[in-house]
Design an enzyme around this catalytic site. Structure first.
Site, mmCIF file in Angstrom:
data_model
loop_
_atom_site.group_PDB
_atom_site.id
_atom_site.type_symbol
_atom_site.label_atom_id
_atom_site.label_comp_id
_atom_site.label_asym_id
_atom_site.label_seq_id
_atom_site.Cartn_x
_atom_site.Cartn_y
_atom_site.Cartn_z
ATOM 1 N N GLU A 80 -1.347 -0.332 -31.490
ATOM 2 C CA GLU A 80 -1.818 -1.401 -32.377
ATOM 3 C C GLU A 80 -0.702 -1.760 -33.350
ATOM 4 O OE1 GLU A 80 -5.607 -2.219 -35.384
ATOM 5 O OE2 GLU A 80 -4.814 -0.179 -35.158
ATOM 6 N N LYS A 179 -10.712 -6.970 -31.828
ATOM 7 C CA LYS A 179 -11.158 -5.783 -32.562
ATOM 8 C C LYS A 179 -12.379 -6.103 -33.418
ATOM 9 C CE LYS A 179 -9.352 -2.232 -35.748
ATOM 10 N NZ LYS A 179 -8.171 -1.858 -36.570
ATOM 11 N N CYS A 212 -8.361 1.386 -32.448
ATOM 12 C CA CYS A 212 -8.290 2.146 -33.692
ATOM 13 C C CYS A 212 -9.666 2.461 -34.310
ATOM 14 C CB CYS A 212 -7.384 1.415 -34.691
ATOM 15 S SG CYS A 212 -6.675 2.515 -35.965
#
Length: 497
Positions: A80, A179, A212
């Site tokens: 990321e 995300k 993440c």
């Protein structure tokens, strides 16, 4: 002389079985990248300057892709923020963004770079995949124009998304994921209106992708595994290590074990931000991992993994996480307990005063049970059994149940729960369990120096986390990290559900 037909059939069958076995594995790679960061500024740079910075990072990533492919890797995951970093206001990141189409358009940017708006980053990533015949997973920024007909449209007329892209060995865009769970500092990006459960099929299993902070929540992480039954999760991350329970290698390995999938975790590398820790994690434990808080160097990791881990003979059995502790719940609770903070979470602790013992500590609905035997009990080190049953987080509040055997920072009990990276005490055995109200429990064992313990512990069907033959290194923590997703509070920062 020709072999008899039965022998020939046996030979052909054996060869077919070997080929089937070979196709049931694949070689995966992740690259921990020391990102070349732009100068900190709130003002947008020119598109040319933005692309120049991104090309510097992609030069490094391309070297990793080539090396991985030469070593036989079928897929590589990069981190990321790996192409441009994370130091941005909303305006300042705009020159780095591209419009990323839905993969249904069937597009190979490497061979059709002008089919859509200029997309030099997607073109280069696509060519990396195509020229090296490898799946390439990368993280970049997506921009989508909107107008007043959309009541949620930002005032600057565009949505900006933290986005993972996957290109297949022909260079075709096969996956795009926005995300869903942004970390608190990611104000340069918008929340997607709905969670996206992104999957794609490969010759070596079904893959899913998320990013993440997503790993701590139900959507899309648990949905991909429990409902959509992916075999392997691709996980670009920029993970800041937080002891004692949330260092990257520790939690990501535990998540792969708890969920029963492969997790290909590629972290950014930035020691000043406590970012390091990547790995190829499986339901049985880490195939390989990397943690380096000393240097500023990137690292390529490769390992051969099962393509369909649920079909593996070594796949862990289903676990009833509360079975054992519920069966012995009449065991008396420790009366000599005290409260201690792990960051802002108030745990109930009991000091392990003897070289061996049998302890029960409770908080709320959670009781934690520990049987242990230390190899040596140092006067300079204190360990506790701790329980936490409650909401974690200052803004985004989500529900944890944790049982932990934990080393305190010093002999002062007020330091119990503070970060500690080293220890001297080994354990001949430990067995940790709890009355968890969830099936989503992640088993962590962390040794001195932030090292994992592959093959040195097991989780029994009745929910006990047990050492196999004693600890080979001094212990920082053994933890059962439970998530009660249904008790999470509504997200305060999303503008729409």
């Amino acid at each position: 002389m020709l072999p008899s037909l039965p022998l020939l059939h046996t030979a052909v069958f054996a060869l077919t079985a070997l080929q089937a076995l070979a196709s049931d594995t694949f070689i995966a790679a992740v690259y921990e990248h020391a990102v070349i960061l732009p100068d900190a500024t709130d003002e947008p740079v020119s598109p040319d300057d933005a692309l120049a910075l991104m090309n510097k990072n992609m030069d490094v990533l391309e070297g990793a892709v080539k090396e991985a492919a030469l070593k036989g890797a079928h897929i590589i995951v990069t981190p990321e923020d790996g192409i441009y970093g994370w130091r941005f206001s909303r305006e300042a990141i705009y020159p780095y963004l591209e419009d990323i189409p839905d993969p249904v358009v069937n597009w190979i940017p490497c061979t059709e770079p002008t089919r859509f708006a200029p997309a030099p980053v997607q073109e280069r990533l696509s060519c990396m995949a195509r020229n090296n015949s490898i799946y390439v997973v990368a993280n970049m920024g997506d921009k989508k124009p909107c107008n007043s007909s959309d009541p949620s449209c930002p005032s600057d007329g565009r949505y900006q998304y933290n986005t993972d892209v996957v290109f297949d060995p022909e260079g075709k865009l096969v996956a795009r994921y926005h995300k869903y769970n942004l970390f608190r500092g990611e104000t340069q990006f918008n929340y997607p209106k709905e969670p996206e459960a992104v999957t794609f099929e490969t010759p070596f299993g079904k893959f899913g992708v998320f990013t993440c902070f997503d790993i701590l929540f139900y959507e899309p992480a648990v949905v991909l595994v429990s409902k959509l039954q992916v075999d392997t999760v691709l996980f670009p991350t920029a993970w800041m290590n937080v002891l004692p329970f949330l260092t990257a290698v520790e939690f990501h390995s535990a998540w792969a074990m708890g969920m029963g999938v492969n997790l290909l975790s590629a972290n950014t590398h930035n020691v000043s931000q406590a970012m390091t820790g990547s790995g190829l994690f499986t339901p049985e434990g880490p195939a390989t991992y990397h943690y380096d808080s000393e240097t500023e160097e990137g690292r390529l990791l490769l390992a051969e993994l099962s393509a369909h881990p649920r079909l593996s003979p070594t796949y862990p059995p289903a676990i009833n996480w509360s079975s054992y502790t519920t069966s012995i719940k009449k065991f008396p609770e420790e009366k000599d307990t005290f409260s201690g903070a792990v960051r802002r979470d108030i745990f109930t602790f009991s000091e392990l005063r003897h070289k061996s013992g049998n302890y029960m500590v409770c908080q709320g609905d959670l009781c934690c049970h520990l049987v242990y035997q230390m190899s040596n009990k140092s006067k300079d080190e204190v360990y506790v059994l701790g329980a936490f049953d409650g909401l974690h987080g200052s803004v985004i509040k989500y529900y944890w149940q944790i049982c932990t055997l934990l080393k305190c920072k010093s002999t002062d009990l007020n330091t119990c729960g503070q970060p500690v990276e080293t220890a001297e005490t080994r354990f001949e055995m430990f067995s940790l369990s709890g009355t968890f109200g969830t099936n989503y429990v992640f088993p962590e064992v962390l040794y001195s120096g932030v090292q994992l313990a592959p093959g040195e512990f097991e989780v029994l069907r009745d929910g006990r986390l047990k050492s196999k033959h004693g600890t080979s290194k001094p212990l920082i923590t053994a933890t059962l990290f439970g998530r009660l997703y249904e008790k999470d509070l509504p997200h305060p920062l999303r503008t729409s559900p």
